[in-house]
Write a protein that holds these residues in place. Structure first.
Motif, PDB file in Angstrom:
ATOM      1  N   TYR A  98       0.814  -1.220   0.000  1.00 49.21           N
ATOM      2  CA  TYR A  98       0.000   0.000   0.000  1.00 49.21           C
ATOM      3  C   TYR A  98       0.847   1.269   0.000  1.00 49.21           C
ATOM      4  O   TYR A  98       2.066   1.244   0.244  1.00 49.21           O
ATOM      5  CB  TYR A  98      -0.937   0.015   1.212  1.00 49.21           C
ATOM      6  CG  TYR A  98      -0.270  -0.015   2.566  1.00 49.21           C
ATOM      7  CD1 TYR A  98       0.362   1.110   3.098  1.00 49.21           C
ATOM      8  CD2 TYR A  98      -0.260  -1.182   3.348  1.00 49.21           C
ATOM      9  CE1 TYR A  98       0.965   1.078   4.345  1.00 49.21           C
ATOM     10  CE2 TYR A  98       0.336  -1.214   4.601  1.00 49.21           C
ATOM     11  CZ  TYR A  98       0.946  -0.082   5.086  1.00 49.21           C
ATOM     12  OH  TYR A  98       1.554  -0.106   6.328  1.00 49.21           O
ATOM     13  N   GLN A  99       0.164   2.375  -0.250  1.00 49.05           N
ATOM     14  CA  GLN A  99       0.677   3.736  -0.072  1.00 49.05           C
ATOM     15  C   GLN A  99      -0.108   4.352   1.078  1.00 49.05           C
ATOM     16  O   GLN A  99      -1.334   4.374   1.062  1.00 49.05           O
ATOM     17  CB  GLN A  99       0.469   4.563  -1.347  1.00 49.05           C
ATOM     18  CG  GLN A  99       0.788   6.048  -1.194  1.00 49.05           C
ATOM     19  CD  GLN A  99       0.365   6.844  -2.427  1.00 49.05           C
ATOM     20  OE1 GLN A  99       0.041   6.289  -3.472  1.00 49.05           O
ATOM     21  NE2 GLN A  99       0.347   8.170  -2.297  1.00 49.05           N
ATOM     22  N   LEU A 100       0.591   4.862   2.083  1.00 49.58           N
ATOM     23  CA  LEU A 100      -0.052   5.411   3.279  1.00 49.58           C
ATOM     24  C   LEU A 100       0.328   6.869   3.466  1.00 49.58           C
ATOM     25  O   LEU A 100       1.500   7.236   3.326  1.00 49.58           O
ATOM     26  CB  LEU A 100       0.372   4.615   4.518  1.00 49.58           C
ATOM     27  CG  LEU A 100      -0.050   5.163   5.886  1.00 49.58           C
ATOM     28  CD1 LEU A 100      -1.564   5.045   6.084  1.00 49.58           C
ATOM     29  CD2 LEU A 100       0.693   4.447   7.015  1.00 49.58           C
ATOM     30  N   VAL A 251      -5.123   5.525   2.833  1.00 48.47           N
ATOM     31  CA  VAL A 251      -4.271   4.474   2.293  1.00 48.47           C
ATOM     32  C   VAL A 251      -4.776   4.103   0.897  1.00 48.47           C
ATOM     33  O   VAL A 251      -5.977   4.175   0.617  1.00 48.47           O
ATOM     34  CB  VAL A 251      -4.268   3.234   3.233  1.00 48.47           C
ATOM     35  CG1 VAL A 251      -5.639   2.597   3.330  1.00 48.47           C
ATOM     36  CG2 VAL A 251      -3.223   2.213   2.812  1.00 48.47           C
ATOM     37  N   GLU A 253      -4.368   0.886  -1.744  1.00 47.61           N
ATOM     38  CA  GLU A 253      -3.840  -0.455  -1.958  1.00 47.61           C
ATOM     39  C   GLU A 253      -3.104  -0.501  -3.292  1.00 47.61           C
ATOM     40  O   GLU A 253      -3.567   0.047  -4.300  1.00 47.61           O
ATOM     41  CB  GLU A 253      -4.982  -1.464  -1.949  1.00 47.61           C
ATOM     42  CG  GLU A 253      -5.668  -1.568  -0.596  1.00 47.61           C
ATOM     43  CD  GLU A 253      -6.747  -2.621  -0.587  1.00 47.61           C
ATOM     44  OE1 GLU A 253      -6.518  -3.704  -0.022  1.00 47.61           O
ATOM     45  OE2 GLU A 253      -7.833  -2.353  -1.117  1.00 47.61           O
TER      46      GLU A 253
END
Length: 258
Positions: A98-100, A251, A253
């Motif tokens: 993911y990118q958070l 977030v 995905e």
């Protein structure tokens, strides 16, 4: 000599013919087609495909880590604050890669020193109760000396941040994280380790770092527990000072193109 010259001539002619026959279209592909994602109004605003984990209104996306009951942290003025005695919280949803984006603030009137100065953590994958998982450290290190693999921006006890990008206590700080989860074979052995890239207030502090295992306070980390997608966890470390605040958590995905 004449034979060699003829061979070289023929080889050159062949290469020229192959080059002449090649077309730029030969290296152009049109599938798969990337999905359309509308960016947020600012770099910190969630894009159209983001999952909103905290929008300043409630704790609906979070539960207590220990018993999965509703999270008991405080929500006020668009932020959520660590509540003393309420324990760690984690997302109801589990994630793999993911990118958070997460913003946090150390109280302006913070006291203490070393690790007792606004200590918390973002566990990029929670794999059990308490502090089990992979921790990105939260701490005031604007003017606070501690062991360097335990300061803000570190992968706790594993990787020193590439820079100290701390703002002053009382100012909002941001982490932007790219997390690649570890992958395990069917027999539980490690197939590929976790990796993480972290921007701290826009400054690169972890560059595709390969984790050696989950966070350990004592001893060397190692992958001893196979797991799949996991929640994201926030730590209630138990500092006696004013509570740490979080806001604007979302977030995305990361999935392979289809």
């Amino acid at each position: 000599m004449k034979r060699n010259l003829l061979f070289a001539f023929a080889l050159g002619a062949g290469l020229m013919t192959a080059s002449a026959q090649a077309k730029h279209e030969d290296t152009e592909v049109y599938t798969p087609v990337p999905p359309i994602v509308t960016p947020g109004a600012t770099n910190t605003a969630p894009p159209s495909d983001a999952i909103i984990l905290f929008d300043g209104k409630n704790m609906d996306q979070w539960v207590s880590t220990n018993d999965k009951s509703p999270a008991k942290w405080t929500v006020e003025n668009g932020t959520m604050k660590v509540s003393k005695g309420a324990g760690n919280i984690e997302t109801k949803q589990s994630f793999k890669d993911y990118q958070l984006h997460i913003e946090w603030k150390i109280p302006e009137n913070i006291t203490g020193s070393d690790q007792a100065r606004g200590n918390s953590g973002v566990f990029l994958a929670s794999i059990g109760k308490g502090d089990a998982g992979y921790e990105l450290q939260v701490l005031d290190n604007y003017n606070n000396k501690t062991y360097t693999n335990g300061q803000a921006g570190s992968i706790y006890k594993q990787s020193i941040p590439l820079a100290n990008a701390n703002k002053k206590p009382g100012e909002w700080q941001t982490y932007d994280v790219i997390w690649t989860a570890p992958v395990f074979n069917t027999d539980g052995s490690l197939k590929s380790p976790a990796r993480v890239t972290v921007l701290f207030n826009g400054v690169l502090v972890q560059n595709n770092f390969e984790l050696k295992g989950p966070t350990l306070y004592i001893g060397q980390p190692a992958y001893t527990q196979a797991h799949g997608a996991s929640p994201i966890k926030l730590q209630a470390h138990g500092d006696k000072s004013e509570p740490i605040s979080f806001r604007n958590i979302w977030v995305r995905e990361i999935k392979p193109l289809q």
